[in-house]
Design an enzyme around this catalytic site. Structure first.
Site, PDB file in Angstrom:
ATOM      1  CE  LYS A 117     -97.515   7.837 -79.459  1.00  0.00           C
ATOM      2  NZ  LYS A 117     -98.481   7.128 -81.502  1.00  0.00           N
ATOM      3  NE  ARG A 128    -100.171   6.861 -94.921  1.00  0.00           N
ATOM      4  CZ  ARG A 128    -100.144   7.645 -93.029  1.00  0.00           C
ATOM      5  NH1 ARG A 128    -101.179   8.310 -93.037  1.00  0.00           N
ATOM      6  NH2 ARG A 128     -99.187   7.690 -92.410  1.00  0.00           N
ATOM      7  CG  HIS A 181    -106.624   4.115 -89.157  1.00  0.00           C
ATOM      8  ND1 HIS A 181    -106.925   5.008 -88.647  1.00  0.00           N
ATOM      9  CD2 HIS A 181    -105.528   3.816 -88.877  1.00  0.00           C
ATOM     10  CE1 HIS A 181    -106.198   5.680 -88.131  1.00  0.00           C
ATOM     11  NE2 HIS A 181    -105.320   4.806 -88.558  1.00  0.00           N
ATOM     12  CB  SER A 189    -104.993   9.174 -86.729  1.00  0.00           C
ATOM     13  OG  SER A 189    -105.272   8.176 -87.104  1.00  0.00           O
TER      14      SER A 189
HETATM   15  O1  PNS Z   1    -101.210   3.972 -85.368  1.00  0.00           O
HETATM   16  P1  PNS Z   1     -99.715   3.827 -84.952  1.00  0.00           P
HETATM   17  O2  PNS Z   1     -99.244   5.003 -84.094  1.00  0.00           O
HETATM   18  O3  PNS Z   1     -97.754   3.769 -86.350  1.00  0.00           O
HETATM   19  O4  PNS Z   1     -98.623   2.353 -84.692  1.00  0.00           O
HETATM   20  C1  PNS Z   1     -97.432   1.953 -83.908  1.00  0.00           C
HETATM   21  C2  PNS Z   1     -97.492   0.360 -82.729  1.00  0.00           C
HETATM   22  C3  PNS Z   1     -98.728   0.216 -82.163  1.00  0.00           C
HETATM   23  C4  PNS Z   1     -97.911  -0.536 -84.182  1.00  0.00           C
HETATM   24  C5  PNS Z   1     -96.205   0.711 -82.744  1.00  0.00           C
HETATM   25  O5  PNS Z   1     -96.078   1.358 -81.608  1.00  0.00           O
HETATM   26  C6  PNS Z   1     -96.112  -0.584 -81.838  1.00  0.00           C
HETATM   27  O6  PNS Z   1     -95.943  -2.289 -82.433  1.00  0.00           O
HETATM   28  N1  PNS Z   1     -96.102  -0.957 -80.466  1.00  0.00           N
HETATM   29  C7  PNS Z   1     -96.189  -2.140 -78.812  1.00  0.00           C
HETATM   30  C8  PNS Z   1     -94.493  -1.639 -79.018  1.00  0.00           C
HETATM   31  C9  PNS Z   1     -93.746  -3.183 -79.751  1.00  0.00           C
HETATM   32  O7  PNS Z   1     -93.803  -4.201 -80.322  1.00  0.00           O
HETATM   33  N2  PNS Z   1     -92.626  -2.013 -80.073  1.00  0.00           N
HETATM   34  C10 PNS Z   1     -91.532  -2.601 -80.737  1.00  0.00           C
HETATM   35  C11 PNS Z   1     -91.785  -2.707 -82.006  1.00  0.00           C
HETATM   36  S1  PNS Z   1     -91.021  -2.300 -83.638  1.00  0.00           S
END
Ligand code: PNS
Length: 162
Positions: free
Chosen positions: A43, A92, A19, A130
């Site tokens: 979560k 990645r 990150h 993570s």
């Molecule tokens: O680190 P992660 O868990 O891969 O991040 C995922 C994240 C936070 C980018 C994604 O879950 C997100 O954007 N959540 C917010 C809700 C949202 O906008 N959902 C629609 C996106 S397609």
């Protein structure tokens, strides 16, 4: 010209050196990059949101164009509120692609004015996640070099029950 602001969203539980690598690349590419941590009470994170924010602020204390913030609800709504035109995500390996493509296209449908930009971390971090860091740490493995020192210290404190 207005400042080009990018949002780098994620869970960051915990922040890894992968990150950090992406954030530093983003900070060179954009005027400002906001590390946006999802508030996700469903979560059960290893580190609380406050801990994750405090860690990221410490790690990027010397980088004035890196901000750390939290968000809930739709990412594109948050980006709009912040005036960000770019969402940064790290890629990645090919295995990331399908999930990232789905998210990028859904976000584009929700707000065509926000563009998702993918960046590749340094090759030393292509296997790092993570989830794996948490697993290795929980099982007593060495995570030196995989996470910032501030993360390592907090995890050790947590293990010691402090
Ligand atoms: O680190 P992660 O868990 O891969 O991040 C995922 C994240 C936070 C980018 C994604 O879950 C997100 O954007 N959540 C917010 C809700 C949202 O906008 N959902 C629609 C996106 S397609």
């Amino acid at each position: 010209m207005a400042d080009r602001l990018a949002v780098y969203p994620g869970t960051f539980d915990p922040l890894t050196n992968g990150h950090v690598d992406i954030i530093l690349r983003g900070a060179r590419l954009f005027d400002r990059i906001v590390v946006a941590m999802l508030v996700n009470p469903e979560k059960s994170p290893l580190l609380s949101l406050d801990e994750r924010v405090a860690i990221a602020r410490e790690v990027f204390a010397d980088h004035p164009n890196v901000d750390v913030d939290t968000f809930d609800g739709l990412l594109v709504d948050y980006a709009r509120r912040k005036g960000a035109s770019v969402i940064v995500r790290g890629l990645r390996a090919v295995s990331d692609f399908e999930y990232e493509l789905q998210m990028a296209l859904m976000n584009r449908r929700l707000n065509p004015e926000v563009e998702t930009v993918f960046m590749m971390p340094g090759e030393a971090y292509t296997y790092l996640s993570s989830r794996l860091v948490k697993e290795v740490f929980a099982l007593g493995g060495d995570i030196t070099g995989l996470v910032p020192e501030a993360v390592h210290v907090r995890l050790q404190r947590k293990r010691a029950g402090a």
